[in-house]
Design an enzyme around this catalytic site. Structure first.
Site, mmCIF file in Angstrom:
data_model
loop_
_atom_site.group_PDB
_atom_site.id
_atom_site.type_symbol
_atom_site.label_atom_id
_atom_site.label_comp_id
_atom_site.label_asym_id
_atom_site.label_seq_id
_atom_site.Cartn_x
_atom_site.Cartn_y
_atom_site.Cartn_z
ATOM 1 N N HIS A 114 -0.944 -11.851 -5.521
ATOM 2 C CA HIS A 114 -0.785 -10.599 -4.784
ATOM 3 C C HIS A 114 -2.113 -10.163 -4.165
ATOM 4 O O HIS A 114 -3.160 -10.698 -4.496
ATOM 5 C CB HIS A 114 -0.186 -9.488 -5.653
ATOM 6 C CG HIS A 114 -1.036 -9.057 -6.805
ATOM 7 N ND1 HIS A 114 -1.156 -9.794 -7.966
ATOM 8 C CD2 HIS A 114 -1.811 -7.972 -6.975
ATOM 9 C CE1 HIS A 114 -1.964 -9.165 -8.795
ATOM 10 N NE2 HIS A 114 -2.378 -8.060 -8.223
ATOM 11 N N HIS B 233 -4.467 -6.706 -2.994
ATOM 12 C CA HIS B 233 -4.761 -5.272 -3.013
ATOM 13 C C HIS B 233 -5.668 -4.968 -1.837
ATOM 14 O O HIS B 233 -6.691 -5.634 -1.649
ATOM 15 C CB HIS B 233 -5.536 -4.880 -4.278
ATOM 16 C CG HIS B 233 -4.734 -4.844 -5.511
ATOM 17 N ND1 HIS B 233 -4.114 -3.703 -5.965
ATOM 18 C CD2 HIS B 233 -4.452 -5.806 -6.414
ATOM 19 C CE1 HIS B 233 -3.494 -3.969 -7.099
ATOM 20 N NE2 HIS B 233 -3.678 -5.241 -7.394
ATOM 21 N N TYR C 277 -5.050 26.246 -3.274
ATOM 22 C CA TYR C 277 -5.677 26.712 -2.040
ATOM 23 C C TYR C 277 -4.683 27.443 -1.151
ATOM 24 O O TYR C 277 -5.021 28.444 -0.523
ATOM 25 C CB TYR C 277 -6.293 25.536 -1.279
ATOM 26 C CG TYR C 277 -6.969 25.938 0.007
ATOM 27 C CD1 TYR C 277 -8.233 26.511 0.001
ATOM 28 C CD2 TYR C 277 -6.337 25.770 1.222
ATOM 29 C CE1 TYR C 277 -8.853 26.899 1.173
ATOM 30 C CE2 TYR C 277 -6.939 26.157 2.408
ATOM 31 C CZ TYR C 277 -8.197 26.712 2.376
ATOM 32 O OH TYR C 277 -8.799 27.101 3.541
#
Length: 137
Positions: free
Chosen positions: A61, A63, A127
């Site tokens: 795989h 990333h 916020y």
């Protein structure tokens, strides 16, 4: 990583993971194939305005951690990277397609994508709460 485009400052980072087809049978990303994969991903980023922050190819795989402008849809980023890397790897190593992928594509259909930034969801919620003096209404 902050980026700038016309009238916009952004901090949009994606963690993307995808696997080759038949990953449990064939671990193809090693040696020269891994080098070609990494080089190709780096080469893809500049013309599309992506900034490659980190990348790691495992035997089964890949990333990728990159920053992209808000004009780039996450699905388009994945499509471009999958398409171009598959074409380059199969062109450079034609035996891989025949031996491991039986003439089909390199990548499985699925993928993982997550976002990352400098501010967490809880900070944003606080916020924008009503009554926050930092916000002019």
């Amino acid at each position: 990583m902050k980026g700038k485009i016309s009238h916009c400052v952004y901090n949009i980072n994606y963690h993307i993971v995808f696997c080759p087809k038949y990953q449990y049978r064939h671990k193809v990303f090693n040696g020269k194939v891994e080098d070609t994969l990494k080089w190709t991903v780096q080469e893809i980023c500049d013309p599309y305005g992506y900034t490659l922050l980190r990348m790691e190819a495992m035997p089964d795989h890949l990333h990728i951690f990159l920053s992209a402008p808000p004009t780039a849809a996450p699905t388009d980023i994945v499509k471009k990277i999958k398409s171009i890397t598959a074409n380059r790897i199969f062109a450079a190593f034609p035996g891989i397609k025949k031996k491991y992928f039986w003439g089909s594509g390199l990548w499985s259909r699925g993928y993982y994508i997550g976002t990352a930034g400098n501010v967490g969801a809880e900070t944003i919620r606080k916020y924008i709460e009503p009554g926050n003096p930092a916000i002019r209404r």
